[in-house]
Design an enzyme around this catalytic site. Sequence first.
Site, PDB file in Angstrom:
ATOM      1  N   GLY A   1      58.487  19.955  38.681  1.00  0.00           N
ATOM      2  CA  GLY A   1      58.804  21.239  38.062  1.00  0.00           C
ATOM      3  C   GLY A   1      57.779  22.306  38.387  1.00  0.00           C
TER       4      GLY A   1
ATOM      5  N   TYR B   1      65.280  16.941  22.861  1.00  0.00           N
ATOM      6  CA  TYR B   1      64.085  17.334  23.606  1.00  0.00           C
ATOM      7  C   TYR B   1      62.830  16.769  22.941  1.00  0.00           C
ATOM      8  CZ  TYR B   1      60.163  20.227  25.057  1.00  0.00           C
ATOM      9  OH  TYR B   1      58.933  20.647  25.502  1.00  0.00           O
TER      10      TYR B   1
ATOM     11  N   GLY C   1      54.139  24.353  35.483  1.00  0.00           N
ATOM     12  CA  GLY C   1      53.958  23.660  36.749  1.00  0.00           C
ATOM     13  C   GLY C   1      53.457  24.571  37.850  1.00  0.00           C
TER      14      GLY C   1
END
Length: 402
Positions: free
Chosen positions: A95, A276, A101
């Site tokens: 990512g 999540y 990232g």
Amino acid sequence: MALQAAAALLPPTFSIHKEGKSGGASLKDSSFFGVSISDHVKADSALKTKIEFISSRKSPTTVRVQAVATTAPTSTPATFQGKKTLRKGTVIITGASSGLGLATAKSLAETGKWHIIMACRDFLKAEKAAKSVGMSKENYTIMHLDLSSLDSVRQFVDNFKRSNRPLDVLVCNAAVYQPTAREPSFTADGFELSVGTNHLGHFLLSRLLLDDMKQSDYPSKRLIIVGSITGNTNTLAGNVPPKANLGDVRGLQGGLNGLNTSSMIDGGDFDGAKAYKDSKVCNMLTMQEFHRRYHEDTGITFASLYPGCIATTGLFREHIPLFRLLFPTFQKYVTKGFVSEEEAGKRLAQVVSDPSLTKSGVYWSWNKDSASFENQLSQEASDADKARKVWEISEKLVGLSG
């Protein structure tokens, strides 16, 4: 939604974590030795230059260059002794085309000491992102990786191994977050998307690359899995409903396919925000299980972290517009917990490379002065029995065991 938005009013030390979304050298490469032979070994017609390559199994190849005067030169070059320098480290960041990232890749690239493998779904997006932050092409390579497909993970690993690069650090950063989803989405392999991508994809990737990290001769080998304060229920942020809870992991055991079993790990009704948070608990449990199973034998440092409240990250692109509008402002001026992507990237880069952050099995956080410290995980996120159970079920789901 109101309860989720209430997280914006949390005090700085309890703000919600936001993750960014998602070289070796040969003797022909004189930069391996820290200097350019062509630049430093120049003898005139009065000199005879002798170059010796000395190698052994236990130490990197070195160069010794000896200048021997055969006649009195007009100027006498100093004898040059090739200097051994540490090669660039190789780090894979999933990512890396946006958010945390990308900020981490930029921070590491700026040191000139790392070659970053940007593992991303969209090659063109990653290339544009790298150029937009000024990363030099010599410091990064883009490789395709879709963590929502186990076949893609295996192909990425195969491609990386074929590159013959060493692997010194793996950063599992990419994440999917669907807080407003009313129905589950699924990966190519039939797993609920958030857990299938954030946990199972990274689990397989880490396991398949572990041998490469074992073989690294780098001084500090590390496997880092980005955690989240929202999955850590010993904090105020972690108690904002829906709370993370893996229960007896019956849903995970059933494959999270929503057919014969629930698409949620605990077997309950689907909730995008909870999926999540549950996936981040799995990330933190996985880090600790890696530590227990492999640290002593391999010397690899296994760590997780919460880099701070990155309120502007693209991770929230699927949240309601009002939340996206107000949340950064609340974090900046009300809770004072706001952390920029740049700052968060520097923090993750510390966990990648800082010599003082080599302790394994640690969940790192930062205080108001941007000083790192070992944070405490919740009872569930540090449950050794649950970590082992999640590990064993995950092995079966990704095809690593029968």
